[in-house]
Design an enzyme around this catalytic site. Sequence first.
Site, mmCIF file in Angstrom:
data_model
loop_
_atom_site.group_PDB
_atom_site.id
_atom_site.type_symbol
_atom_site.label_atom_id
_atom_site.label_comp_id
_atom_site.label_asym_id
_atom_site.label_seq_id
_atom_site.Cartn_x
_atom_site.Cartn_y
_atom_site.Cartn_z
ATOM 1 N N THR A 145 -1.337 1.792 -4.430
ATOM 2 C CA THR A 145 -1.819 3.895 -3.442
ATOM 3 C C THR A 145 -2.062 4.467 -4.814
ATOM 4 O O THR A 145 -1.289 4.083 -6.416
ATOM 5 C CB THR A 145 0.164 3.966 -3.786
ATOM 6 O OG1 THR A 145 0.379 3.585 -2.777
ATOM 7 C CG2 THR A 145 0.065 5.674 -3.110
ATOM 8 N N GLU A 146 -2.367 5.595 -4.705
ATOM 9 C CA GLU A 146 -3.430 6.841 -5.697
ATOM 10 C C GLU A 146 -3.625 5.673 -7.438
ATOM 11 O O GLU A 146 -3.572 5.705 -8.545
ATOM 12 C CB GLU A 146 -2.099 7.377 -6.995
ATOM 13 C CG GLU A 146 -1.343 8.566 -5.219
ATOM 14 C CD GLU A 146 -2.549 8.943 -4.701
ATOM 15 O OE1 GLU A 146 -3.793 9.147 -4.737
ATOM 16 O OE2 GLU A 146 -1.988 9.119 -3.025
ATOM 17 N N LEU A 147 -3.888 4.452 -7.038
ATOM 18 C CA LEU A 147 -4.658 3.849 -8.053
ATOM 19 C C LEU A 147 -3.348 3.193 -9.460
ATOM 20 O O LEU A 147 -4.245 2.944 -10.576
ATOM 21 C CB LEU A 147 -5.799 4.005 -8.957
ATOM 22 C CG LEU A 147 -7.313 4.358 -7.789
ATOM 23 C CD1 LEU A 147 -8.952 4.679 -9.421
ATOM 24 C CD2 LEU A 147 -7.292 2.825 -7.043
#
Lengths: 396, 199
Positions: A145-147
Amino acid sequence: MPSIVFYFKIHQPERLKHYTVFDIGQDPNYFDDERNKFYLDRIVSKCYIPTLNLIKDLIKETNGRFKVNFGATGILFDQLKKWHPEVISLFKQLSQTNSVEFIGETYYHSLSCLMSERDFKEQVILHKNLIKKLFNQEPQVFSNTELIYFDQIADYIKDLGFKAILTEGVDRILEWRSPNFIYNDPKEKIKILLRNYKLSDDMSFRFSAKWWSEWPLTADKFASWLEAYNGNGEVINLFMDFETFGEHQWPETGIFDFLKNLPFEVLKRKDLEFSLASEVICKYPSRGIFSSFSPVTWADTERDLTAWLGNEMQKECLELLFSIEKQIPFYLKETWRKLQTADHFYYMCTKWFADGDVHKYFNPYDNPYEAYLNFRNIIEDLKLRIKPNVKIYIRN
Amino acid sequence: MDLNGVNNFKIVDYLQNLKKNGFQIILFVGRLTLQKGPDYLIRAIPLVKSKLPKTKFVFVGAGDMFPQLVSLAYQLKVSEDVIFTSFLREENLFGVYRSCDLLVVPSVADPFGLVPLEGLNNDLPIIISKTTGVGYYLNHILKFDFWDIKEMANKIISILKYERMKKTYLLNSQKEAREKFCWSKTADQLISIYKKCLQ
């Protein structure tokens, strides 16, 4: 010969409906189907359908040499299944081309990696199973998630059978080093592909910016920038939101023409190629260690968690949500996990808000405090529902 | 005016005493006129009390709606929960601000409204109607439609209930208000306008 790795993050949250203190103990339905469908209808027609069709054509016209990686969340597929199954059919057609790879994700675009290793792993497995079922692919590469990345994540995903992870090429960690090589975690368990944020943002943010000295950006110009890395890089990772095409950058900006021409401009340069994430991790060795004890992300200039956990309200909500993890019964697990979606916490962010520069993109709230109150009331309701002796609802 | 047997000059002591007994106090400051919407706040009281029984509502100000408000409170059976202080001068007013937990500004129409800024200046979280002019300049403020009694009550209850948010909310609203409404900054702006005109 640098390999260009395109990765498109595709996600839509299930937004919450207006939930007041008077709804606590009265209303077990938290999600705003009408609004979610409205946003999805828009994004499907403006972005998903035209872009997926274009990518399909480009793969065909380049005989499969144009390649892309998709990171689509489970919560998005659930909504597509309900309201736009034609998009899933398009993804299926693309998955059969051998030029498309699906990257592992958390099913609910969750922040669970920060709070619960167990739930994080369960969600990743859920997503893996979904990709197998829908596209008969087994993701080898993971994108959180979101890197979000920190060293421990490497252990988590290695346990789950992944060989590599995508994250941000953060300058403060790389220092003098380039994001255009493959790296390893400190224990050398997995490989790490780092986003080239400059080139990625040239496409996804600055493309239509008339103040930008490079405006207008043409496919030829962009391909020449990529070519310049020849001899000085092995992978160029272009990671961005899929909504770049048609939504963040409207069709009038010329983004679709740009995408239409880019593969040909790239492929006519003999030193460039497009690759899948799983191909580059086999092709290139690691050139060093990328290590971060604290979480990094691809967000803002800080590249940290402050967009989701930068204030007391956000922290309180995430802590409260996971404080009830062990009491969540099976029939409420999906609801509980949908509340973990990072977007709910993003809406509570106050860091841009002083200038009125609220991140308004598909944000259903007038301000971060409204987002907090809504979410907080829902947690209060959820806490009531898990109390063993309270029978206020029929299971939904 | 001494509706509840409260002497104006001892109002702060009285409110402090209520707080010691566990009451949370919601404040209205303004003329008791249609324009300021005090009747909408009174209509929200039963809803607030249904979730937070230990609350009192203080109305500071005088105006032609006073008899109507007394009557409305009586009809809604909330007379015991409402304290009318009439007009208060600064010293007492600021004491009242500092003794309360939340300031509600339900104005039907207010071109600007200094009361919200006074509230913030006295460390009081505020919520305002969407038709209160100052809200146009402030982002870190919760707003409601003056006629939406249920939503007004929802916000009152939520702020009083969720302590951690209340602190963040107050700090951010104060910071924004101080940045945007600072006399020295306004004076500088005015001077720069004069200078431009002279050039």
